[in-house]
Write a protein that holds these residues in place. Structure first.
Motif, PDB file in Angstrom:
ATOM      1  N   ASP A   1      18.412  72.694  23.097  1.00 11.50           N
ATOM      2  CA  ASP A   1      19.133  73.624  23.963  1.00 11.50           C
ATOM      3  C   ASP A   1      18.307  73.980  25.189  1.00 11.50           C
ATOM      4  OD1 ASP A   1      17.223  75.396  23.106  1.00 11.50           O
ATOM      5  OD2 ASP A   1      18.575  76.624  21.897  1.00 11.50           O
ATOM      6  N   ALA A   2      18.802  74.956  25.950  1.00  9.28           N
ATOM      7  CA  ALA A   2      18.215  75.272  27.254  1.00  9.28           C
ATOM      8  C   ALA A   2      16.825  75.882  27.160  1.00  9.28           C
ATOM      9  CB  ALA A   2      19.142  76.223  28.013  1.00  9.28           C
ATOM     10  N   GLY A   3      16.428  76.341  26.004  1.00 10.58           N
ATOM     11  CA  GLY A   3      15.105  76.930  25.871  1.00 10.58           C
ATOM     12  C   GLY A   3      13.977  75.940  26.077  1.00 10.58           C
ATOM     13  N   TYR A   4      14.282  74.644  26.090  1.00 10.81           N
ATOM     14  CA  TYR A   4      13.253  73.606  26.208  1.00 10.81           C
ATOM     15  C   TYR A   4      13.278  72.908  27.566  1.00 10.81           C
ATOM     16  CZ  TYR A   4      13.292  74.228  21.160  1.00 10.81           C
ATOM     17  OH  TYR A   4      13.249  74.776  19.902  1.00 10.81           O
ATOM     18  N   GLY A   5      14.205  73.295  28.437  1.00  3.97           N
ATOM     19  CA  GLY A   5      14.363  72.601  29.712  1.00  3.97           C
ATOM     20  C   GLY A   5      13.351  73.037  30.746  1.00  3.97           C
TER      21      GLY A   5
ATOM     22  N   GLU B   1      10.193  71.356  33.692  1.00  4.70           N
ATOM     23  CA  GLU B   1       9.695  70.159  34.364  1.00  4.70           C
ATOM     24  C   GLU B   1       8.657  69.450  33.508  1.00  4.70           C
ATOM     25  OE1 GLU B   1       7.046  68.931  38.305  1.00  4.70           O
ATOM     26  OE2 GLU B   1       7.894  70.952  38.142  1.00  4.70           O
ATOM     27  N   GLU B   2       7.762  70.218  32.905  1.00  7.50           N
ATOM     28  CA  GLU B   2       6.708  69.634  32.081  1.00  7.50           C
ATOM     29  C   GLU B   2       7.296  68.861  30.909  1.00  7.50           C
ATOM     30  OE1 GLU B   2       2.640  71.044  29.690  1.00  7.50           O
ATOM     31  OE2 GLU B   2       4.018  72.542  30.535  1.00  7.50           O
ATOM     32  N   ASN B   3       8.314  69.427  30.260  1.00 10.92           N
ATOM     33  CA  ASN B   3       8.923  68.757  29.114  1.00 10.92           C
ATOM     34  C   ASN B   3       9.713  67.515  29.534  1.00 10.92           C
ATOM     35  OD1 ASN B   3       7.884  70.615  27.321  1.00 10.92           O
ATOM     36  ND2 ASN B   3       9.711  71.904  27.314  1.00 10.92           N
ATOM     37  N   TYR B   4      10.475  67.622  30.618  1.00  9.61           N
ATOM     38  CA  TYR B   4      11.222  66.457  31.101  1.00  9.61           C
ATOM     39  C   TYR B   4      10.273  65.312  31.461  1.00  9.61           C
ATOM     40  CZ  TYR B   4      15.487  69.317  31.446  1.00  9.61           C
ATOM     41  OH  TYR B   4      16.571  70.108  31.166  1.00  9.61           O
ATOM     42  N   GLU B   5       9.162  65.651  32.100  1.00  7.02           N
ATOM     43  CA  GLU B   5       8.196  64.626  32.489  1.00  7.02           C
ATOM     44  C   GLU B   5       7.576  63.968  31.261  1.00  7.02           C
ATOM     45  OE1 GLU B   5       5.089  64.734  35.958  1.00  7.02           O
ATOM     46  OE2 GLU B   5       4.113  65.549  34.161  1.00  7.02           O
ATOM     47  N   TYR B   6       7.223  64.787  30.266  1.00  8.94           N
ATOM     48  CA  TYR B   6       6.628  64.241  29.042  1.00  8.94           C
ATOM     49  C   TYR B   6       7.599  63.299  28.333  1.00  8.94           C
ATOM     50  CZ  TYR B   6       4.889  64.081  24.239  1.00  8.94           C
ATOM     51  OH  TYR B   6       4.477  63.654  22.997  1.00  8.94           O
ATOM     52  N   LEU B   7       8.861  63.699  28.227  1.00  5.03           N
ATOM     53  CA  LEU B   7       9.862  62.875  27.550  1.00  5.03           C
ATOM     54  C   LEU B   7      10.111  61.576  28.320  1.00  5.03           C
ATOM     55  CD1 LEU B   7      12.327  65.723  26.540  1.00  5.03           C
ATOM     56  CD2 LEU B   7      10.823  64.450  25.007  1.00  5.03           C
ATOM     57  N   GLU B   8      10.166  61.662  29.646  1.00  6.33           N
ATOM     58  CA  GLU B   8      10.386  60.468  30.459  1.00  6.33           C
ATOM     59  C   GLU B   8       9.213  59.496  30.335  1.00  6.33           C
ATOM     60  OE1 GLU B   8      12.133  59.963  34.854  1.00  6.33           O
ATOM     61  OE2 GLU B   8      10.033  60.628  34.857  1.00  6.33           O
ATOM     62  N   GLN B   9       7.988  60.010  30.384  1.00  3.83           N
ATOM     63  CA  GLN B   9       6.800  59.162  30.296  1.00  3.83           C
ATOM     64  C   GLN B   9       6.694  58.468  28.939  1.00  3.83           C
ATOM     65  OE1 GLN B   9       3.584  61.818  31.247  1.00  3.83           O
ATOM     66  NE2 GLN B   9       3.827  61.564  33.460  1.00  3.83           N
ATOM     67  N   ASN B  10       7.268  59.071  27.894  1.00  2.00           N
ATOM     68  CA  ASN B  10       7.192  58.498  26.556  1.00  2.00           C
ATOM     69  C   ASN B  10       8.491  57.818  26.133  1.00  2.00           C
ATOM     70  OD1 ASN B  10       4.483  59.402  25.100  1.00  2.00           O
ATOM     71  ND2 ASN B  10       5.151  61.100  26.402  1.00  2.00           N
ATOM     72  N   ASP B  11       9.371  57.551  27.108  1.00  2.00           N
ATOM     73  CA  ASP B  11      10.617  56.802  26.866  1.00  2.00           C
ATOM     74  C   ASP B  11      11.492  57.443  25.795  1.00  2.00           C
ATOM     75  OD1 ASP B  11       9.920  54.832  28.761  1.00  2.00           O
ATOM     76  OD2 ASP B  11       8.663  53.802  27.278  1.00  2.00           O
ATOM     77  N   VAL B  12      11.538  58.772  25.800  1.00  2.00           N
ATOM     78  CA  VAL B  12      12.437  59.497  24.899  1.00  2.00           C
ATOM     79  C   VAL B  12      13.657  59.933  25.697  1.00  2.00           C
ATOM     80  CG1 VAL B  12      12.709  61.482  23.365  1.00  2.00           C
ATOM     81  CG2 VAL B  12      10.488  60.321  23.527  1.00  2.00           C
TER      82      VAL B  12
ATOM     83  N   ALA C   1      16.351  62.151  26.689  1.00  2.00           N
ATOM     84  CA  ALA C   1      16.445  63.600  26.485  1.00  2.00           C
ATOM     85  C   ALA C   1      17.836  64.137  26.777  1.00  2.00           C
ATOM     86  CB  ALA C   1      15.421  64.307  27.371  1.00  2.00           C
ATOM     87  N   TYR C   2      18.441  64.762  25.784  1.00  2.00           N
ATOM     88  CA  TYR C   2      19.665  65.541  25.961  1.00  2.00           C
ATOM     89  C   TYR C   2      19.256  67.009  25.816  1.00  2.00           C
ATOM     90  CZ  TYR C   2      22.211  61.158  25.540  1.00  2.00           C
ATOM     91  OH  TYR C   2      22.688  59.876  25.737  1.00  2.00           O
ATOM     92  N   VAL C   3      18.505  67.484  26.792  1.00  2.00           N
ATOM     93  CA  VAL C   3      17.906  68.822  26.750  1.00  2.00           C
ATOM     94  C   VAL C   3      18.436  69.626  27.929  1.00  2.00           C
ATOM     95  CG1 VAL C   3      15.755  70.140  26.749  1.00  2.00           C
ATOM     96  CG2 VAL C   3      15.822  67.874  25.677  1.00  2.00           C
ATOM     97  N   LYS C   4      19.134  70.704  27.646  1.00  2.00           N
ATOM     98  CA  LYS C   4      19.705  71.526  28.706  1.00  2.00           C
ATOM     99  C   LYS C   4      18.607  72.201  29.525  1.00  2.00           C
ATOM    100  CE  LYS C   4      23.808  72.963  26.054  1.00  2.00           C
ATOM    101  NZ  LYS C   4      24.485  74.158  25.497  1.00  2.00           N
ATOM    102  N   TYR C   5      18.927  72.489  30.794  1.00  2.00           N
ATOM    103  CA  TYR C   5      18.094  73.373  31.601  1.00  2.00           C
ATOM    104  C   TYR C   5      18.753  74.748  31.621  1.00  2.00           C
ATOM    105  CZ  TYR C   5      21.480  71.472  34.945  1.00  2.00           C
ATOM    106  OH  TYR C   5      22.629  71.040  35.559  1.00  2.00           O
ATOM    107  N   ASN C   6      18.067  75.747  32.162  1.00  2.00           N
ATOM    108  CA  ASN C   6      18.499  77.131  31.948  1.00  2.00           C
ATOM    109  C   ASN C   6      19.834  77.496  32.593  1.00  2.00           C
ATOM    110  OD1 ASN C   6      17.496  76.943  34.514  1.00  2.00           O
ATOM    111  ND2 ASN C   6      16.310  78.836  34.460  1.00  2.00           N
TER     112      ASN C   6
END
Length: 516
Positions: free
Chosen positions: A330-334, A336-347, A349-354
Motif C-alpha cells: 500500500d501507500a505506506g511504502y511508496g 523514491e528510495e524504495n522505488y529505486e531499490y525495487l527497480e535496481q533489483n528487477d522487482v 512493484a505494485y506499490v502505491k504512492y501517498n
C-alpha cells in the motif's frame, strides 16, 4: 420411596480394561497434532541439534520440544507453565512428548536460547515445503505491516528531543554563568575569545567551570547564587552528559525508547483500548504473504513503513537467496528510495504512492473544498521538454537551481526549484501562495518518473486485480493473529526475543492454514 424409570448408559469408574488403550488410539487421524508431528519430522534440525553440548546431563530431545512448542502456539497456549501443565494432563501434548514432562524453566530456555538464532531456518523449511506442495509461490508477495505493543512499561520512556532540549539548557546555563564571570573579572582574568557553547562536552564543561571558578573564588563581587550554580554544574553536568551519551547510543536513529525494553520504540497503536491514540512502546512488524500464508516476517524499530521495506526485503533475500519477482504493497511504502531499490533489483512493484488514492478518487473528503486545491503544485502545468511550470496566471516558472536533501534514512534526493518571475499585484495571490516573494515550487524528477510508472502499472487491469487481491491476502493474516489468536502484546523483551515470539505465531498460523 418410588423410583423413576431411567434409561442411562452404564457408569462405573472401577471398570477395568481387558486391553488398555494406547494414546495413539485416542488421537483422531485428522487431528491437527498429527500434522504438527508430521511436518516437524520432515525438517532438517541439524542446526538445532548443534546448539546442544555432547557432554553433561542428557537433555530432552529438541525435536520433541519443538513439536510441543509449535502445537502450543497453535493451541493459543503461550505460557511455559501452562505448557508444562498441558504436558502432564493433555493427551495431545502427552502423545507428542512420548509422556515426557519438561518443567517450565526447560521450556523457557529452549524457546529463548536454543531457538533464537536458528528459528528462521526452521521457518524457511516449512515455507519451502508449502511451495513444494503448490500452496504458495515465492515469486509474488503481498507486504504489509502492523504495530504490536511491547511488554515494556508504558510510562518509562526516553525521548531524543528531550535529551536535545536538556543539553541546550545546560549550554545556556554555562554560557550565562561564563558571561557573568567575565562581567566581574579583573582585566587580567578576562578571556578575549569566548568558548563555543553550541556543543557541550565533558572537556569543555570542565575547562569552562575551572575558568569561572578561578574568577568567582578570588572576586569579592561574586554573588552566592552564582557560586551555587557553579557548584551544581561541577557536580552534575559531567554525569548528565555521560548519561545522555549512553541514551543517544541506545536511540541511534530513533526518537524514543522504553527504559524497561530499550529495543522498543514508542508508536501509535490502532488497537488502543483507551481510544485516544496514546503512544506505547512497541515494534513495527512486517510480513510478506501469499495465499494468506506468511512467507517472511521481520521486526523493526522504525515507526513508518517506508523505512522498513528495504531491510525487510534484504532479510528476505538473505533467507531465500533470492527476491520475489513481484511485490504488492500500500501507500505506506511508496518512496523514491524504495522505488529505486525495487527497480535496481528487477522487482516489479505494485506499490502505491501517498497521493494515488486521492488521484483516483477512492477516498471520502473529510471537509469541503476551499478552492485552494486548484493551485496545488500537482495541478500546475509542467512542460517536460523545456523544463518549466506554468502558474495559474499563465507566466512561466523556470528552473532556477537544483539542491540535494537527505532523508532520515540517509538517502540523498535531488530537488529542482522553480520560481515565478513576478507575483506582485496578482489577483490570485492569496489563493496561490502565502510567501512574501514570488512563488516557488519544487520537483523531484526521479520520484515523478517512478510515480508515472507506478500510476500506469496500478491502473492497468492486472494492477487493479492485484490491489484488490492485496486487501484479501495480507490484511486478514494480521486480523487472524491479533483477533482470533488474541496476540496484541509481546510477552518477551528485546527485538530478538520478540522476533522469535512472532515467528512462532507465524509458524503456527501457517500450519493452521494448511489444516484449513
Amino acid at each position: 420411596m418410588s423410583t423413576m424409570n431411567t434409561n442411562f448408559k452404564d457408569y462405573n469408574q472401577q471398570q477395568n480394561w481387558l486391553f488398555p488403550p494406547s494414546i495413539e488410539e485416542l488421537i483422531p487421524s485428522e487431528h491437527p497434532v498429527r500434522l504438527v508431528n508430521g511436518v516437524v519430522e520432515q525438517l532438517d534440525l541439524s542446526q538445532l541439534l548443534s546448539e546442544y553440548k555432547k557432554n553433561g546431563q542428557p537433555s530432552y530431545h529438541p525435536k520433541m520440544l519443538l513439536k510441543v512448542m509449535v502445537y502450543a502456539y497453535m493451541d493459543n497456549t503461550y505460557s511455559t507453565r501452562k505448557i508444562e501443565k498441558a504436558m502432564r494432563e493433555n493427551i495431545n501434548y502427552m502423545w507428542l512428548s512420548g509422556k515426557q514432562v519438561a518443567d517450565h524453566n526447560t521450556i523457557a530456555r529452549f524457546r529463548s536460547k536454543k531457538l533464537k538464532t536458528i528459528f528462521k531456518d526452521i521457518f524457511k523449511q516449512v515455507v519451502l515445503f508449502l511451495a513444494d506442495q503448490g500452496l504458495v509461490s515465492l515469486k509474488e508477495v503481498f507486504t504489509d505491516g502492523t504495530k504490536i505493543e511491547s511488554v515494556a512499561g508504558r510510562y518509562t520512556f526516553v525521548w531524543g528531543n528531550a535529551i536535545k532540549t536538556r543539553k541546550e539548557k545546560m549550554a545556556t546555563q554555562l554560557e550565562q554563568l561564563w558571561q557573568y564571570a567575565q562581567s566581574i573579572a579583573d582585566h587580567e582574568d578576562k578571556d578575549p575569545t569566548p568558548p563555543d557553547f553550541t556543543k557541550v562536552g565533558k572537556e569543555k564543561v570542565a575547562q569552562t567551570a575551572q575558568k569561572i571558578n578561578k574568577i568567582l573564588s578570588n572576586n569579592p563581587k561574586a554573588g552566592s547564587k552564582q557560586k551555587a550554580k557553579l557548584r551544581f554544574i561541577e557536580k552534575n553536568f559531567s554525569n548528565n552528559l555521560d548519561r545522555y551519551a549512553e541514551q543517544e547510543k541506545i536511540l541511534a536513529n530513533r526518537n524514543s525508547y522504553s527504559k524497561t525494553d530499550p529495543d522498543a520504540t514508542f508508536m501509535r497503536m490502532k488497537e488502543d483500548h483507551m481510544k485516544n491514540g496514546q503512544l506505547k512502546p512497541g515494534y513495527n512488524v512486517q510480513i510478506s504473504s501469499q495465499s494468506q500464508f506468511i512467507i517472511h516476517y521481520s521486526l523493526h524499530q522504525q515507526t513508518t513503513d517506508y523505512h522498513t521495506l528495504k531491510p525487510h526485503l534484504v532479510s528476505y533475500q538473505k533467507l531465500y537467496k533470492t527476491l520475489p519477482e513481484i511485490i504488492v504493497a500500500d501507500a505506506g511504502y511508496g518512496s523514491e528510495e524504495n522505488y529505486e531499490y525495487l527497480e535496481q533489483n528487477d522487482v516489479e512493484a505494485y506499490v502505491k504512492y501517498n497521493t494515488f488514492d486521492k488521484e483516483n478518487q477512492t477516498y471520502k473528503p473529510k471537509k469541503k473544498k476551499s478552492g485552494k486545491e486548484d493551485f496545488h503544485r500537482d495541478t500546475l502545468h509542467y512542460n517536460d521538454k523545456e523544463d518549466y511550470y506554468v502558474c495559474p496566471m499563465g507566466q512561466k516558472m523556470e528552473n532556477k537551481y537544483d539542491k540535494k536533501q537527505q532523508t532520515t534514512s540517509g538517502y540523498l534526493q535531488k530537488i529542482s526549484v522553480y520560481k515565478a518571475k513576478n507575483c506582485k499585484g496578482c489577483s490570485l495571490r492569496t489563493l496561490c501562495h502565502k510567501a512574501k516573494g514570488n512563488r516557488i515550487v519544487q520537483r523531484n524528477h526521479k520520484l515523478e518518473r517512478y510515480k508515472e510508472i507506478t500510476r500506469r502499472r496500478l491502473n492497468s487491469e492486472l494492477g487493479t486485480q492485484k490491489r484488490r487481491q492485496r486487501t484479501a491476502d495480507v490484511e486478514p493474516v494480521f486480523t487472524h493473529i491479533k483477533s482470533n489468536r488474541n496476540f496484541k502484546r509481546f510477552t518477551h523483551k528485546g527485538i530478538d526475543k520478540a522476533s522469535l515470539e512472532f515467528g512462532l505465531h507465524a509458524f503456527a498460523h501457517n500450519l493452521k492454514k494448511m489444516i484449513a
